[in-house]
Each structure stands twice: as structure tokens, then as C-alpha cells.
Design a protein around this motif. Structure first.
Motif, PDB file in Angstrom:
ATOM      1  N   ALA A  56       0.834  -1.206   0.000  1.00 49.41           N
ATOM      2  CA  ALA A  56       0.000   0.000   0.000  1.00 49.41           C
ATOM      3  C   ALA A  56       0.866   1.253   0.000  1.00 49.41           C
ATOM      4  O   ALA A  56       1.941   1.275   0.591  1.00 49.41           O
ATOM      5  N   ASP A  57       0.364   2.262  -0.683  1.00 50.20           N
ATOM      6  CA  ASP A  57       1.057   3.546  -0.775  1.00 50.20           C
ATOM      7  C   ASP A  57       0.094   4.626  -0.288  1.00 50.20           C
ATOM      8  O   ASP A  57      -0.967   4.846  -0.886  1.00 50.20           O
ATOM      9  N   PHE A  58       0.434   5.259   0.825  1.00 52.10           N
ATOM     10  CA  PHE A  58      -0.460   6.259   1.429  1.00 52.10           C
ATOM     11  C   PHE A  58      -0.007   7.684   1.121  1.00 52.10           C
ATOM     12  O   PHE A  58      -0.514   8.628   1.702  1.00 52.10           O
ATOM     13  N   SER A  59       0.966   7.836   0.204  1.00 53.61           N
ATOM     14  CA  SER A  59       1.597   9.156   0.050  1.00 53.61           C
ATOM     15  C   SER A  59       0.638  10.225  -0.449  1.00 53.61           C
ATOM     16  O   SER A  59       0.905  11.409  -0.309  1.00 53.61           O
ATOM     17  N   ARG A  60      -0.485   9.810  -1.045  1.00 62.54           N
ATOM     18  CA  ARG A  60      -1.428  10.838  -1.534  1.00 62.54           C
ATOM     19  C   ARG A  60      -2.742  10.836  -0.749  1.00 62.54           C
ATOM     20  O   ARG A  60      -3.665  11.583  -1.064  1.00 62.54           O
ATOM     21  N   VAL A  61      -2.802   9.973   0.267  1.00 55.55           N
ATOM     22  CA  VAL A  61      -4.035   9.857   1.062  1.00 55.55           C
ATOM     23  C   VAL A  61      -4.239  11.123   1.904  1.00 55.55           C
ATOM     24  O   VAL A  61      -3.286  11.684   2.429  1.00 55.55           O
ATOM     25  N   ARG A  62      -5.479  11.576   1.988  1.00 52.46           N
ATOM     26  CA  ARG A  62      -5.841  12.691   2.867  1.00 52.46           C
ATOM     27  C   ARG A  62      -6.679  12.138   4.019  1.00 52.46           C
ATOM     28  O   ARG A  62      -7.517  11.251   3.781  1.00 52.46           O
ATOM     29  N   THR A  63      -6.472  12.635   5.225  1.00 52.04           N
ATOM     30  CA  THR A  63      -7.242  12.125   6.372  1.00 52.04           C
ATOM     31  C   THR A  63      -7.887  13.266   7.156  1.00 52.04           C
ATOM     32  O   THR A  63      -7.319  14.354   7.281  1.00 52.04           O
ATOM     33  N   ASP A  90       2.669   7.167  12.346  1.00 54.14           N
ATOM     34  CA  ASP A  90       4.105   6.873  12.441  1.00 54.14           C
ATOM     35  C   ASP A  90       4.481   5.631  11.634  1.00 54.14           C
ATOM     36  O   ASP A  90       5.667   5.313  11.498  1.00 54.14           O
ATOM     37  N   HIS A  91       3.500   4.907  11.121  1.00 55.92           N
ATOM     38  CA  HIS A  91       3.778   3.627  10.475  1.00 55.92           C
ATOM     39  C   HIS A  91       3.473   3.616   8.978  1.00 55.92           C
ATOM     40  O   HIS A  91       3.686   2.604   8.306  1.00 55.92           O
ATOM     41  N   VAL A  92       2.898   4.705   8.481  1.00 55.82           N
ATOM     42  CA  VAL A  92       2.584   4.766   7.048  1.00 55.82           C
ATOM     43  C   VAL A  92       3.114   6.093   6.506  1.00 55.82           C
ATOM     44  O   VAL A  92       3.579   6.942   7.268  1.00 55.82           O
ATOM     45  N   ASP A  93       3.069   6.249   5.180  1.00 52.60           N
ATOM     46  CA  ASP A  93       3.677   7.434   4.565  1.00 52.60           C
ATOM     47  C   ASP A  93       2.649   8.522   4.248  1.00 52.60           C
ATOM     48  O   ASP A  93       2.750   9.188   3.220  1.00 52.60           O
ATOM     49  N   ILE A  94       1.659   8.706   5.143  1.00 52.41           N
ATOM     50  CA  ILE A  94       0.727   9.819   4.965  1.00 52.41           C
ATOM     51  C   ILE A  94       1.491  11.117   5.250  1.00 52.41           C
ATOM     52  O   ILE A  94       2.179  11.221   6.271  1.00 52.41           O
ATOM     53  N   ARG A  95       1.380  12.088   4.352  1.00 52.59           N
ATOM     54  CA  ARG A  95       2.108  13.353   4.548  1.00 52.59           C
ATOM     55  C   ARG A  95       1.454  14.165   5.668  1.00 52.59           C
ATOM     56  O   ARG A  95       0.224  14.308   5.679  1.00 52.59           O
ATOM     57  N   PRO A  96       2.258  14.730   6.573  1.00 50.32           N
ATOM     58  CA  PRO A  96       1.682  15.548   7.653  1.00 50.32           C
ATOM     59  C   PRO A  96       0.732  16.627   7.124  1.00 50.32           C
ATOM     60  O   PRO A  96      -0.281  16.924   7.744  1.00 50.32           O
ATOM     61  N   SER A  97       1.043  17.184   5.945  1.00 48.98           N
ATOM     62  CA  SER A  97       0.175  18.251   5.409  1.00 48.98           C
ATOM     63  C   SER A  97      -1.172  17.702   4.930  1.00 48.98           C
ATOM     64  O   SER A  97      -2.102  18.459   4.685  1.00 48.98           O
ATOM     65  N   ASN A  98      -1.280  16.392   4.807  1.00 45.38           N
ATOM     66  CA  ASN A  98      -2.548  15.782   4.385  1.00 45.38           C
ATOM     67  C   ASN A  98      -3.386  15.283   5.564  1.00 45.38           C
ATOM     68  O   ASN A  98      -4.426  14.660   5.368  1.00 45.38           O
ATOM     69  N   VAL A  99      -2.874  15.516   6.771  1.00 46.48           N
ATOM     70  CA  VAL A  99      -3.570  15.071   7.994  1.00 46.48           C
ATOM     71  C   VAL A  99      -4.359  16.248   8.576  1.00 46.48           C
ATOM     72  O   VAL A  99      -3.827  17.346   8.698  1.00 46.48           O
TER      73      VAL A  99
END
Ligand code: F6R
Length: 260
Positions: A56-63, A90-99
Motif C-alpha cells: 500500500a502507498d499512502f503518500s497521496r491519502v488525505r485524512t 508513524d507507520h505509514v507514509d501519509i504526509r503531515p500536510s494531508n492530515v
């Protein structure tokens, strides 16, 4: 409304995580609505494992998180920002700016809450909303008598919720009594909703949500108005459902027909 009585909490977490991962494959910039508390931890563990194993790649996910306490600093051990870092971020590559979290300070909290709604809309709305349920039927921190039309705002926590969460605070700690939360209308605007509930403590709330009248006295009953919501329950949480054997039969037919 689909009601799935799972064999175990693990199976419920497997089903929820699988659906999120499949959605992520179809839409790399998936918008997730996230819950905290003990219920979603198994799902977050599975998402973290998928990332670790390169599935899985979370780099573009928004939360967008459902709620946050007012009065706790971001790095407080009981803040929901700390919870999310510990169990997922801390365990996936979600960008802080997308949180995103509901605002908890500032001179004009109401305006900041309205801005939270705008940020969700600017991302195109929530694709999948993860929910737990309080033993009083709350979703997010929409406590009983919350307006079914509510949007992100400040709420005072009920005695029941404070008592349920008191276990996280030591004798000298001050437990927050206020939180900001997405509203019920905010939650209902999500395209897909997955609610998990585990344990006998939630059985009355689950029955009121699934089989009771739609009422602000059980905020989760508003989910009956949503076109695509699934309750993933363990046996203890499903125990008081009057149509329990029917839901099992529906599930057997879904599996036989190869539906999700
Ligand atoms: C937390 C939240 C709450 C919890 C509910 C159940 O972000 O929105 O509604 O989902 O209080 O909490 P647990 O899972 O700890 O039983």
C-alpha cells in the motif's frame, strides 16, 4: 444498512482494512475519515502492515479525524493527535500536510470549525468514514440529543462518555470535558461508512442504532439514513439484535453470491 456479525474482532478488522486497501488501489488520493479509541486499532495495524509489506502507498491519502479534545496539547499522551501518530501515522507514509484534525483552539472556534468543513469539501468529501460507537450511542463526540443536522462544532461530553474514558486518566490528571467533533450531517455526507463495534457493553447502543427509531437520543441511529453503511460487529455487540438470524442469512447469501 448492512449488518455483519463477524466471528471475531480480527475478522471485522480484516474486512474493514481490506475494503480500505482496495479503495486505495482504485483511488490513490483516497480521503479517509478516521476514528480513535480502542475499536479501530486492529484496522490501523492492518494498514500499517500493508505499508510495511509494500502492498500500500499512502503518500497521496488525505485524512480527517472525527474529533479531538479541547484543552489537551497536541503531544499530550491522551490527545487524539498522539493516538493517531502511535497507531497509524508513524507507520505509514501519509504526509503531515494531508492530515487534518478538528480545531481545538483559536479566537474563533466556530469559524475554525466551519473551515474544517470547507477543507473536507475542498478534498472532494470523505470517501470512507471509519466509526466506532459509544455505549450511549454516540458517533464521533455527537452525544445523545445532538442535532441530526449538526456539523463540526464544540460539544460538552456526557457523564457516561467521561466515565467510559476515565480509564485513560490517572488520579492527578484532569480529564477534558469538551471536544470538537464532526457533526452527524458531516458524517452522513461520507460516501461510505464502516462502523465497528465490539463487546457486550455496546449491545444496547447497537440495537438502538440498527433497529430503533431514528432519534437524536441515539446519534448512531442517524446512520439508517445513509445509503452505504456497514456495521461490523462481534457476537457480543450483536447479542441484542432482534433480527440477528436474518442478518446472518443475508450475509450467507452475500458470500454465496460473491458479494463484498
Ligand atoms: C473516537 C470516537 C468515539 C469512539 C467511541 C468508542 O474518535 O469518535 O465515538 O469511536 O467512543 O470508543 P472505543 O472504541 O474506545 O470503545
Amino acid at each position: 444498512m448492512r449488518v455483519i456479525e463477524c466471528d471475531s474482532q480480527d475478522q471485522a478488522a480484516d474486512l474493514a482494512a481490506r475494503e480500505i486497501l482496495q479503495a486505495l488501489e482504485r483511488k490513490p488520493d483516497l480521503v479517509l475519515g478516521l476514528a480513535t479509541g480502542s475499536t479501530p486499532i486492529g484496522v490501523y495495524e492492518r494498514l500499517a502492515r500493508a505499508k510495511r509489506e509494500g502492498r500500500a502507498d499512502f503518500s497521496r491519502v488525505r485524512t480527517f479525524n472525527l474529533d479531538e479534545y479541547v484543552g489537551l496539547p497536541a503531544d499530550h499522551p491522551q490527545s487524539y493527535r498522539t493516538f493517531m501518530r502511535t497507531h497509524l501515522f508513524d507507520h505509514v507514509d501519509i504526509r503531515p500536510s494531508n492530515v487534518h484534525f478538528p480545531p481545538v483552539d483559536g479566537a474563533d472556534l466556530a469559524a475554525a470549525c466551519a473551515d474544517y468543513e470547507r477543507q473536507i469539501a475542498d478534498c472532494g468529501g470523505i470517501d470512507i468514514q471509519i466509526l466506532g460507537i459509544g455505549s450511549n450511542g454516540h458517533i464521533g463526540f455527537n452525544e445523545p440529543t445532538s442535532s441530526l443536522a449538526s456539523r463540526t462544532r464544540l460539544k460538552t461530553l456526557t457523564d457516561k462518555t467521561l466515565a467510559d474514558n476515565a480509564r485513560f486518566y490517572g488520579p492527578g490528571d484532569e480529564q477534558p470535558q469538551l471536544a470538537t467533533t464532526m457533526g452527524i450531517a458531516t458524517i452522513l455526507a461520507a460516501r461510505r461508512i464502516l462502523l465497528q463495534s465490539f463487546g457486550q457493553k455496546k449491545a444496547h447502543a447497537v440495537r438502538a442504532a440498527v433497529e430503533g427509531p431514528v432519534s437524536s437520543f441515539c446519534p448512531a441511529s442517524a446512520l439508517q439514513l445513509h445509503p452505504d453503511v456497514t456495521f461490523l460487529l462481534d457476537g457480543d455487540s450483536a447479542a441484542l439484535l432482534t433480527m440477528r438470524s436474518y442478518y446472518r442469512r443475508v450475509r450467507e447469501n452475500e458470500l454465496r453470491l460473491g458479494q463484498r
